[in-house]
Design an enzyme around this catalytic site. Structure first.
Site, mmCIF file in Angstrom:
data_model
loop_
_atom_site.group_PDB
_atom_site.id
_atom_site.type_symbol
_atom_site.label_atom_id
_atom_site.label_comp_id
_atom_site.label_asym_id
_atom_site.label_seq_id
_atom_site.Cartn_x
_atom_site.Cartn_y
_atom_site.Cartn_z
ATOM 1 N N TYR A 210 42.128 32.802 53.729
ATOM 2 C CA TYR A 210 42.336 33.155 52.318
ATOM 3 C C TYR A 210 41.137 33.990 51.824
ATOM 4 C CZ TYR A 210 42.447 33.039 47.306
ATOM 5 O OH TYR A 210 42.409 33.433 45.987
ATOM 6 N N LYS A 219 33.900 36.976 46.561
ATOM 7 C CA LYS A 219 33.145 35.989 45.797
ATOM 8 C C LYS A 219 31.846 35.566 46.493
ATOM 9 C CE LYS A 219 35.485 35.767 42.082
ATOM 10 N NZ LYS A 219 36.809 36.342 42.201
ATOM 11 N N CYS A 262 43.464 32.915 32.629
ATOM 12 C CA CYS A 262 43.250 32.982 31.181
ATOM 13 C C CYS A 262 43.437 34.391 30.633
ATOM 14 C CB CYS A 262 41.859 32.469 30.823
ATOM 15 S SG CYS A 262 41.683 30.698 31.055
ATOM 16 N N LYS A 264 42.537 37.585 32.304
ATOM 17 C CA LYS A 264 41.565 38.653 32.610
ATOM 18 C C LYS A 264 42.270 39.933 33.073
ATOM 19 C CE LYS A 264 38.108 37.791 35.628
ATOM 20 N NZ LYS A 264 38.142 38.524 36.895
ATOM 21 N N SER A 266 45.415 40.669 32.893
ATOM 22 C CA SER A 266 46.402 41.185 31.936
ATOM 23 C C SER A 266 45.730 41.893 30.759
ATOM 24 C CB SER A 266 47.365 40.092 31.476
ATOM 25 O OG SER A 266 46.688 39.126 30.728
ATOM 26 N N ASP A 279 37.718 42.388 38.248
ATOM 27 C CA ASP A 279 37.163 41.087 38.671
ATOM 28 C C ASP A 279 35.635 40.972 38.590
ATOM 29 O OD1 ASP A 279 37.664 38.441 39.525
ATOM 30 O OD2 ASP A 279 37.301 38.952 41.612
HETATM 31 C C1 SPV Z 1 39.383 34.233 41.261
HETATM 32 O O1 SPV Z 1 39.856 33.127 41.555
HETATM 33 O O2 SPV Z 1 38.611 34.386 40.304
HETATM 34 C C2 SPV Z 1 39.746 35.430 42.051
HETATM 35 C C3 SPV Z 1 40.401 35.238 43.337
HETATM 36 O O3 SPV Z 1 39.441 36.514 41.668
HETATM 37 S S1 SPV Z 1 39.319 34.747 44.581
HETATM 38 O O4 SPV Z 1 39.160 35.816 45.533
HETATM 39 O O5 SPV Z 1 39.891 33.583 45.220
HETATM 40 O O6 SPV Z 1 38.035 34.430 43.980
HETATM 41 MN MN MN Z 2 37.870 36.359 40.113
#
Ligand code: SPV
Ligand code: MN
Length: 609
Positions: A210, A219, A262, A264, A266, A279
């Protein structure tokens, strides 16, 4: 590694790169090592390999592929994501960590031989536009072609950028192995680990696919960047960046931080506006102005409820030829389907649970939906019609306003402007989001999420907030800060606002940047006047906005707000926070108490102020 690949490494003239690659080879023992440069030939090699090894499968539409993550690998693994620490840190928030030597020993044991029989890919990227003061260099080693291909869509190529490093070790390094695969998915989920070394700017990730766990650049790099930004006096934030299109072709850049689910993406995709990123943003002060870049160049977005009405731009990109990786949706006859797409869903096909049929249940007897709630699409931003013309500008875009949004059914009003920068930092630091049906556990539980960044803050919370507070030093232009809440409900549980109303809040905030609207001062900040919203509702949405609606939405729920202040006081009681923050909390609480006394009511009409 054959000669040509080794030559590609040697051309970078950097002994640190050679060293980490050699060490990774010795540890993971791949059968083959391939170095990917920025050339179209190399990039295409990864694309093709992902189809050959089955991590992705071609769909009917030109350029579209599907990838599945394991059934138990559908989201970020917070419990097994840990910082490797050589000494204890007083974080102020709950942060997972493990003693460094112990953690390294454990994760090395899982990585040992993990690439036997597999091909190791070595890729170079730039976080932020290349050739810019924002650019950070990132080296990704992975045995997953899905990871390498996704990063190709989401980040800018950096092989040439790495040449500029000379012999410096100033780059992020990510080592990932999907581990043992069955039917193309990671199976040793109990041994899934993501360990972050802030001292070395490295992350090790194993036994997962994932993207939030596997892609170093998303992240994981974000956590490293927050730490680096802290030390260097800039900000790395969980924020969209968008161009808001005001009157007379005026474009004003906003950033916005929202917890998951929440609003973001959209908000960044509101019709009539343009998107720079959805992001992660890097913010730096340049010549007295805050400028921001999207550290990514693509979107890894939630596909649930993307349809031609809610998200026309994304929907179009997902239903026309172009490079898109779908993940964890339903495939029937080479066509992807997902929950909330507002089309007939076939009663069977292949999804994240394998062969799927309508009514299929999991081991707990719960119905398996056709697509996972966290099923996603991955595409380059330039596949979208609404990409902003400055999305790749080296100097970023000037930030004139910042949004912080939560999810709150009964307390915070739809939009409020902060009284000052410090008050705005306070509003951001006290964001809460209520759990929804989409998350496990009880509904309606409020989760505190400072700057929507709780999952990623890699420095003590007090230091993180301090960094925000002092960010305006030497600024010629201080951005305005707004707190939004799209989820206010009435007593019967009905939402008080339509999905598109946020467009009005956004355009009101845009006008405020230029002093075009007056505002009403309340204890929680500055709120819009009815007349201005009425005009904006007609201009932007062709909608009649009544005074009764305004009063219901913008009435100050004093008691509820005071309850929130109490929750916050409890949270911050034992955290070492900057004095300016503590003062904001105290001052807002006092203002609310005085107001309640003065009006003697729980709910005060905005017309009373
Ligand atoms: C989040 O959950 O804030 C995302 C997807 O942007 S992830 O890559 O899982 O962090
Ligand atoms: Mn994110």
């Amino acid at each position: 590694m054959d000669k040509i690949d080794f030559q590609k490494l040697e051309e970078l003239n950097n002994q640190h790169i050679i060293k980490v690659v050699e060490e990774a080879i010795q540890l993971c023992k791949p059968t083959k090592v391939t170095v990917i440069t920025d050339s179209e030939e190399d990039i295409n090699y990864v694309r093709e390999l992902s189809l050959i090894n089955g991590e992705e499968t071609k769909l009917k539409m030109e350029g579209h592929t599907i990838h599945f993550d394991g059934y138990y690998d559908q989201g970020r693994d917070k419990a097994n994501t840990k910082y490797l620490l050589s000494k204890d840190i007083e974080w102020g928030i709950k942060v997972n960590s493990i003693e460094k030597d112990k953690g390294l020993k454990e994760i090395y044991s899982y990585l040992e031989g993990s690439m036997a029989g597999k091909e190791m890919l070595v890729r170079f990227f730039s976080l932020g536009p290349t050739n810019s003061v924002f650019s950070l260099k990132a080296l990704q080693i992975t045995d997953s072609t899905y990871v390498a291909h996704s990063e190709d869509l989401l980040y800018r190529q950096g092989y040439e950028e790495f040449k500029k490093l000379n012999d410096s070790s100033d780059f992020f390094f990510f080592l990932h192995s999907a581990g043992r695969l069955e039917n193309g998915v990671s199976v040793d989920i109990d041994k899934r680990r993501i360990y972050i070394d802030l001292e070395e700017n490295r992350v090790y990730s194993v036994n997962n696919q994932y993207a939030g766990n596997s892609l170093g650049l998303k992240k994981l790099a974000f956590r490293l960047a927050i730490n680096k930004a802290q030390n260097e006096g800039w900000l790395a934030e969980h924020m969209f960046i968008m161009g808001v299109h005001g009157p007379n072709s005026r474009v004003t850049y906003f950033t916005g931080a929202y917890p998951s689910a929440c609003g973001k993406t959209s908000t960044a995709m509101i019709p009539g506006q343009t998107v720079v990123g959805d992001d992660i943003a890097y913010l730096k002060k340049i010549n007295g102005v805050i400028r921001a870049v999207n550290m990514e160049s693509g979107i890894f977005g939630i596909i649930h409820s993307v349809n031609s009405e809610n998200d026309p731009v994304i929907y179009q990109a997902l239903t026309t030829p172009g490079e898109v990786i779908f993940s964890n949706v339903l495939i029937n006859n080479g066509v992807p389907y997902w929950e909330g797409m507002k089309k007939d869903i076939p009663s069977k096909g292949i999804n994240f649970s394998g062969e799927w049929f309508e009514g299929k249940k999991d081991k707990q007897g719960k119905k398996i939906p056709c697509s996972h709630n966290n099923a996603r699409y991955t595409l380059k931003l330039n596949e979208l019609k609404n990409i902003d013309s400055k999305a790749n500008d080296l100097g970023g875009v000037p930030v004139k306003a910042i949004f912080y949004g939560g999810r709150d059914s009964d307390t915070t009003i739809p939009i409020v402007e902060s009284l000052t920068w410090a008050h705005g930092v306070f509003l951001g630091a006290t964001v809460e989001s209520e759990t929804t049906a989409a998350t496990l556990g009880a509904r309606g539980v409020r989760k505190y999420n400072p700057m929507a960044n709780l999952d990623f803050i890699s420095v003590p919370l007090g230091t993180y907030i301090e960094n925000h507070l002092k960010f305006t030093k030497d600024l010629k232009l201080i951005p305005k800060i707004y707190a939004t809440n799209y989820f206010l409900k009435d007593e019967t549980g009905k939402y008080l606002n339509g999905k598109m109303d946020k467009r009005v809040w956004l355009l009101w905030a845009e006008g405020r940047v230029y002093g075009e609207y007056e505002a009403i001062e309340t204890p929680v900040g500055l709120i819009p006047k009815y007349e201005d919203l009425k005009k904006l509702f007609i201009r932007e949405l062709d909608k009649d906005y009544t005074e009764a609606e305004y009063i219901q939405q913008f009435s100050l729920r004093v008691t509820k707000y005071l309850e929130k202040m109490e929750r916050m006081s409890k949270i911050f009681e034992n955290i070492e926070m900057p004095a300016a923050f503590t003062e904001e909390l105290k001052a807002q609480t006092e203002r609310l108490k005085e107001t309640r006394e003065k009006f003697g009511e729980d709910m005060i009409s905005p017309l009373s102020f």
